[in-house]
Design an enzyme around this catalytic site. Structure first.
Site, mmCIF file in Angstrom:
data_model
loop_
_atom_site.group_PDB
_atom_site.id
_atom_site.type_symbol
_atom_site.label_atom_id
_atom_site.label_comp_id
_atom_site.label_asym_id
_atom_site.label_seq_id
_atom_site.Cartn_x
_atom_site.Cartn_y
_atom_site.Cartn_z
ATOM 1 C CB SER A 1 -0.950 0.021 1.203
ATOM 2 O OG SER A 1 -2.084 -0.773 0.947
ATOM 3 C CE LYS B 1 -4.435 2.103 -0.742
ATOM 4 N NZ LYS B 1 -3.832 0.844 -0.250
ATOM 5 C CB SER C 1 -4.324 1.702 3.919
ATOM 6 O OG SER C 1 -3.486 1.232 2.874
ATOM 7 C CE LYS D 1 -1.551 4.079 2.821
ATOM 8 N NZ LYS D 1 -1.366 2.953 3.767
#
Length: 380
Positions: free
Chosen positions: A55, A58, A115, A220
């Protein structure tokens, strides 16, 4: 002019001399990198190995969204609709229903804090028409940023029909550097807990370092079983911004330990050096409507080892005089920062004001004024 100066500063900082870095202990992850927020590499470990980011993908999705906001293509109030496809993502999500609408502001919260895979795809579809078209933009932008080991296959980092997103710790750091050019993103990645749908759906940040690491600002985390535990972590102390990227850590605890070690290493060994313009003096202007122009130092800084800050020297390069006209913001010269005789930073010196050129009427007026003055003084 502003874009040109930004480019000059970026080039100067990115071509700074390599550091003789202190030792750092072993890491648990397969790959890691530590960058300053201005784009300087401070430490790397196997930083070019292509690995799955999960993730952390992202950060590119968020970058393209922030750039669309800056261009005015969308606003934070723009309503984003969940398609059948976006709602089918699985994994971490906010359970969008097909046809459900949510403002971009809430979509960004869901992506940065929770997320949300479904929201990432919904935003991608809104910005580019289809996720596939958005992925093309992701890969194009990655190349523009100098990423050499990156291939995105979707907007959220999940495995997709045998395809895998691949990137490297260095490439993730480069994307993160660019994302930090949009400081508003930290208003999302720095959220600990929040909610969407009018408070009906709670969000808790997957980046637990926000509570455990002093100065943590974002960005992130990521995890899927094949990728391991990944993170792009940003923190700031005493004006020094750092980005630590960790890929394929065996456990969540190892990911946090590695990111902490990288950031501690950066804050312990490096500092921001910002040259000053205290030695700048006005420059005479030939045939100008005013006699001088004042140079100013454009914003520029360098991250250096703390022990070397006192060894840096500065050299100012400016002409003895300049011809009019001069535009406000025009480059007049440059300030060079030297470390042991080697250039480590070059910062433009620009005009603080516009200086118009004298016309024929101005020159004749001065001539007759001078002539009359001399005639008057000769009769005293």
């Amino acid at each position: 002019m502003k874009r040109m100066l930004c480019a000059l500063l970026s080039a100067a900082m990115m071509t700074s001399a390599a550091f003789a870095l202190p030792e750092m202990g072993a890491l648990h992850a397969k790959s890691a990198a530590l960058y300053a927020a201005n784009g300087q590499l401070l430490y790397e470990f196997n930083a070019d190995e292509p690995l799955q980011p999960a993730s952390v993908t992202k950060i590119m999705t968020m970058l393209l969204a922030m750039e669309a906001l800056e261009r005015g293509d969308v606003t934070l109030d723009t309503m984003i609709t969940g398609s059948e496809y976006a709602c089918s993502m699985g994994g971490t999500q906010v359970w969008l229903e097909p046809g459900e609408q949510m403002p971009l502001n809430d979509m960004l919260k869901a992506i940065a804090v929770g997320s949300a895979n479904d929201c990432a795809v919904a935003v991608a579809e809104h910005l580019a028409g289809t996720e596939a078209a958005f992925v093309e933009k992701m890969n194009t932008r990655a190349k523009e940023l100098g990423c050499t080991n990156t291939q995105f296959v979707n907007a959220n980092g999940l495995d997709a029909a045998g395809q895998k997103t691949l990137t490297s710790a260095r490439d993730l750091a480069l994307i993160s550097v660019e994302l930090l050019h949009h400081p508003k993103i930290l208003e999302y990645t720095g959220i600990w807990m929040d909610s969407i749908r009018g408070g009906a759906f709670s969000l808790a940040n997957t980046n637990k370092m926000l509570k455990s690491y002093p100065g943590m600002t974002g960005l992130k985390t990521g995890y899927i079983s094949e990728a391991g535990f990944c993170i792009s972590a940003t923190a700031e102390r005493e004006g020094l911004g750092l980005i630590a990227t960790v890929m394929a850590a065996p456990t969540k605890e190892d990911r946090m330990a590695d990111a902490t070690a990288l950031l501690n290493y950066g804050f312990a060994n490096f500092a921001v050096y910002t040259p000053t313009d205290e030695d700048l003096t006005p420059i005479p202007v030939t045939l100008g409507k005013v006699k001088t122009v004042t140079p100013q130092l454009e914003q520029g800084s360098l991250v250096v080892e703390k022990a070397r800050v006192g060894e840096l020297e500065t050299k100012i390069s400016l002409p003895e005089s300049l011809p009019a006209p001069i535009e406000k913001g025009q480059k007049l010269g440059e300030l060079t920062v030297l470390d042991g005789g080697e250039t480590v930073l070059t910062v433009p010196l620009t005009a603080t004001e516009e200086v118009g050129a004298k016309g024929l009427r101005d020159i004749l007026g001065e001539f007759w004024g001078s002539l009359l003055y001399h005639q008057d003084t000769s009769n005293i």
